[in-house]
Scaffold this motif. Structure first.
Motif, PDB file in Angstrom:
ATOM      1  N   GLN A 198       0.834  -1.210   0.000  1.00  0.00           N
ATOM      2  CA  GLN A 198       0.000   0.000   0.000  1.00  0.00           C
ATOM      3  C   GLN A 198       0.863   1.252   0.000  1.00  0.00           C
ATOM      4  N   CYS A 199       1.951   1.210   0.742  1.00  0.00           N
ATOM      5  CA  CYS A 199       2.870   2.356   0.777  1.00  0.00           C
ATOM      6  C   CYS A 199       3.478   2.599  -0.597  1.00  0.00           C
ATOM      7  N   LEU A 200       3.907   1.534  -1.263  1.00  0.00           N
ATOM      8  CA  LEU A 200       4.485   1.679  -2.602  1.00  0.00           C
ATOM      9  C   LEU A 200       3.464   2.250  -3.572  1.00  0.00           C
ATOM     10  N   ALA A 201       2.238   1.745  -3.499  1.00  0.00           N
ATOM     11  CA  ALA A 201       1.191   2.206  -4.415  1.00  0.00           C
ATOM     12  C   ALA A 201       0.861   3.682  -4.197  1.00  0.00           C
ATOM     13  N   ALA A 202       0.969   4.126  -2.936  1.00  0.00           N
ATOM     14  CA  ALA A 202       0.654   5.520  -2.607  1.00  0.00           C
ATOM     15  C   ALA A 202       1.875   6.427  -2.637  1.00  0.00           C
ATOM     16  N   ASP A 203       3.033   5.869  -3.064  1.00  0.00           N
ATOM     17  CA  ASP A 203       4.292   6.622  -3.104  1.00  0.00           C
ATOM     18  C   ASP A 203       4.683   7.180  -1.735  1.00  0.00           C
ATOM     19  N   GLN A 204       4.306   6.465  -0.677  1.00  0.00           N
ATOM     20  CA  GLN A 204       4.745   6.829   0.670  1.00  0.00           C
ATOM     21  C   GLN A 204       6.046   6.061   0.945  1.00  0.00           C
ATOM     22  N   LEU A 205       7.104   6.521   0.306  1.00  0.00           N
ATOM     23  CA  LEU A 205       8.353   5.765   0.287  1.00  0.00           C
ATOM     24  C   LEU A 205       9.037   5.746   1.647  1.00  0.00           C
ATOM     25  N   LYS A 206       8.982   6.843   2.363  1.00  0.00           N
ATOM     26  CA  LYS A 206       9.587   6.894   3.696  1.00  0.00           C
ATOM     27  C   LYS A 206       8.904   5.903   4.626  1.00  0.00           C
ATOM     28  N   THR A 207       7.588   5.845   4.551  1.00  0.00           N
ATOM     29  CA  THR A 207       6.837   4.904   5.382  1.00  0.00           C
ATOM     30  C   THR A 207       7.138   3.469   4.974  1.00  0.00           C
ATOM     31  N   ALA A 208       7.261   3.231   3.682  1.00  0.00           N
ATOM     32  CA  ALA A 208       7.591   1.886   3.190  1.00  0.00           C
ATOM     33  C   ALA A 208       8.936   1.428   3.737  1.00  0.00           C
ATOM     34  N   THR A 209       9.876   2.362   3.857  1.00  0.00           N
ATOM     35  CA  THR A 209      11.181   2.023   4.420  1.00  0.00           C
ATOM     36  C   THR A 209      11.045   1.532   5.854  1.00  0.00           C
ATOM     37  N   SER A 210      10.156   2.133   6.611  1.00  0.00           N
ATOM     38  CA  SER A 210       9.931   1.696   7.988  1.00  0.00           C
ATOM     39  C   SER A 210       9.361   0.286   8.035  1.00  0.00           C
ATOM     40  N   TYR A 211       8.496  -0.044   7.070  1.00  0.00           N
ATOM     41  CA  TYR A 211       7.930  -1.395   7.034  1.00  0.00           C
ATOM     42  C   TYR A 211       8.988  -2.440   6.687  1.00  0.00           C
ATOM     43  N   LEU A 212      10.043  -2.030   5.982  1.00  0.00           N
ATOM     44  CA  LEU A 212      11.109  -2.982   5.654  1.00  0.00           C
ATOM     45  C   LEU A 212      11.746  -3.555   6.912  1.00  0.00           C
ATOM     46  N   LEU A 213      11.874  -2.726   7.946  1.00  0.00           N
ATOM     47  CA  LEU A 213      12.475  -3.193   9.194  1.00  0.00           C
ATOM     48  C   LEU A 213      11.627  -4.293   9.829  1.00  0.00           C
ATOM     49  N   ILE A 214      10.316  -4.174   9.695  1.00  0.00           N
ATOM     50  CA  ILE A 214       9.419  -5.204  10.226  1.00  0.00           C
ATOM     51  C   ILE A 214       9.473  -6.456   9.354  1.00  0.00           C
ATOM     52  N   LEU A 215       9.475  -6.252   8.032  1.00  0.00           N
ATOM     53  CA  LEU A 215       9.543  -7.394   7.120  1.00  0.00           C
ATOM     54  C   LEU A 215      10.844  -8.168   7.306  1.00  0.00           C
ATOM     55  N   HIS A 216      11.919  -7.462   7.597  1.00  0.00           N
ATOM     56  CA  HIS A 216      13.205  -8.122   7.818  1.00  0.00           C
ATOM     57  C   HIS A 216      13.145  -9.061   9.020  1.00  0.00           C
ATOM     58  N   THR A 217      12.346  -8.697  10.022  1.00  0.00           N
ATOM     59  CA  THR A 217      12.204  -9.536  11.213  1.00  0.00           C
ATOM     60  C   THR A 217      11.331 -10.750  10.939  1.00  0.00           C
ATOM     61  N   LEU A 218      10.351 -10.603  10.049  1.00  0.00           N
ATOM     62  CA  LEU A 218       9.360 -11.652   9.851  1.00  0.00           C
ATOM     63  C   LEU A 218       9.561 -12.485   8.587  1.00  0.00           C
ATOM     64  N   GLU A 219      10.256 -11.926   7.595  1.00  0.00           N
ATOM     65  CA  GLU A 219      10.392 -12.595   6.301  1.00  0.00           C
ATOM     66  C   GLU A 219      11.836 -13.073   6.076  1.00  0.00           C
ATOM     67  N   PRO A 220      12.025 -14.025   5.153  1.00  0.00           N
ATOM     68  CA  PRO A 220      13.387 -14.459   4.800  1.00  0.00           C
ATOM     69  C   PRO A 220      14.187 -13.314   4.190  1.00  0.00           C
ATOM     70  N   LEU A 221      15.503 -13.414   4.281  1.00  0.00           N
ATOM     71  CA  LEU A 221      16.382 -12.369   3.782  1.00  0.00           C
ATOM     72  C   LEU A 221      16.172 -12.121   2.293  1.00  0.00           C
ATOM     73  N   VAL A 222      15.939 -13.182   1.529  1.00  0.00           N
ATOM     74  CA  VAL A 222      15.762 -13.043   0.076  1.00  0.00           C
ATOM     75  C   VAL A 222      14.554 -12.165  -0.229  1.00  0.00           C
ATOM     76  N   THR A 223      13.455 -12.394   0.477  1.00  0.00           N
ATOM     77  CA  THR A 223      12.241 -11.615   0.259  1.00  0.00           C
ATOM     78  C   THR A 223      12.458 -10.156   0.611  1.00  0.00           C
ATOM     79  N   THR A 224      13.123  -9.927   1.739  1.00  0.00           N
ATOM     80  CA  THR A 224      13.395  -8.555   2.160  1.00  0.00           C
ATOM     81  C   THR A 224      14.263  -7.833   1.135  1.00  0.00           C
ATOM     82  N   SER A 225      15.257  -8.528   0.597  1.00  0.00           N
ATOM     83  CA  SER A 225      16.147  -7.933  -0.389  1.00  0.00           C
ATOM     84  C   SER A 225      15.381  -7.542  -1.652  1.00  0.00           C
ATOM     85  N   GLN A 226      14.473  -8.404  -2.089  1.00  0.00           N
ATOM     86  CA  GLN A 226      13.678  -8.110  -3.281  1.00  0.00           C
ATOM     87  C   GLN A 226      12.796  -6.885  -3.069  1.00  0.00           C
TER      88      GLN A 226
END
Length: 248
Positions: free
Chosen positions: A174-202
């Motif tokens: 949703q952040c990417l679709a709305a061009d809320q890039l700064k907010t999307a960056t914050s979600y990456l930190l959460i995804l890194h904790t919950l998702e595999p490294l490969v997914t986070t990198s993509q």
């Protein structure tokens, strides 16, 4: 506390309309002097005592204190009123231009999350968290409030939070679709904790591409530092940068 549910300036309806629900108590850890309704805060004083040990002197002074009460009223409306979501919105929209409005929404979400997570009430009757989420969605701060609350909350509560608001992956999209890039960056930190490294990198590569397109080079630097932090060998960073360079 009694309040006009329509916020500063009133809304043309009598308080008697809300007489059943518009009284509540609020704990304050200092002596209240005034309520500033246009700012949503209580102003007061708190005594402070400092001991000067060499001379055994006690110095007494008064310190100015403030207490934000918007989240208290919003939770009361969302909990007790049938039309609570509408009434909470009518009340909150008068304060949405305040610099700390998002902070008040974050406190509201955090308090309700902590109280309901232990019981795991979810979407059952009487649950307040789903109503809070529906209310938050009325404001452009929604995605920021969710991720800010999550990052300040114990990881153990994430599963319950995201079972109500949606998966971090969906919120990131949703952040990417709305061009809320700064907010999307914050979600990456959460995804890194919950998702595999490969997914986070993509996901990081996709965000980095959009960030380059937007020419937000400061955010690009943050993403590069993030990639370097999740893999100290530098391999993930090199792979990501090569993928971005190939596409551009």
């Amino acid at each position: 506390m009694w309040w006009n549910v329509f916020g500063p300036g009133g809304g043309g309806r009598s308080l008697a309309t809300f007489a059943k629900h518009n009284f509540l108590e609020m704990d304050i850890e200092f002596y209240p002097l005034a309520i500033l309704p246009d700012r949503g805060i209580v102003l007061g004083l708190e005594p402070e005592i400092a001991i000067h040990k060499p001379k055994s002197l006690a110095m007494f002074k008064m310190a100015t204190k403030t207490h934000l009460f918007l989240q208290t009223i919003l939770r009361h409306l969302l909990t007790h009123n049938i039309d609570g979501e509408w009434e909470a919105y009518e009340f909150a929209k008068h304060y949405q231009d305040l610099g700390y409005f998002s902070h008040a929404l974050e406190i509201l979400l955090h308090n309700v999350l902590e109280d309901e997570a232990e019981s795991g009430i979810g979407f059952e009757e009487g649950a307040v968290l789903p109503r809070v989420i529906n209310f938050l969605q009325q404001f452009p701060h929604y995605l920021d409030v969710i991720v800010s609350c999550a990052r300040k909350t114990e990881v153990a509560l994430w599963e319950y939070l995201f079972s109500i608001v949606g998966t971090p992956k969906d919120l990131f999209e949703q952040c990417l679709a709305a061009d809320q890039l700064k907010t999307a960056t914050s979600y990456l930190l959460i995804l890194h904790t919950l998702e595999p490294l490969v997914t986070t990198s993509q996901d990081t590569v996709r965000l980095l591409e959009k960030t380059l397109q937007a020419q937000d080079f400061e955010l690009c630097k943050e993403l590069v530092r993030f990639l370097n932090s999740i893999d100290s060998s530098g391999a993930t960073l090199q792979q990501a940068l090569s993928m971005v360079s190939v596409k551009h």
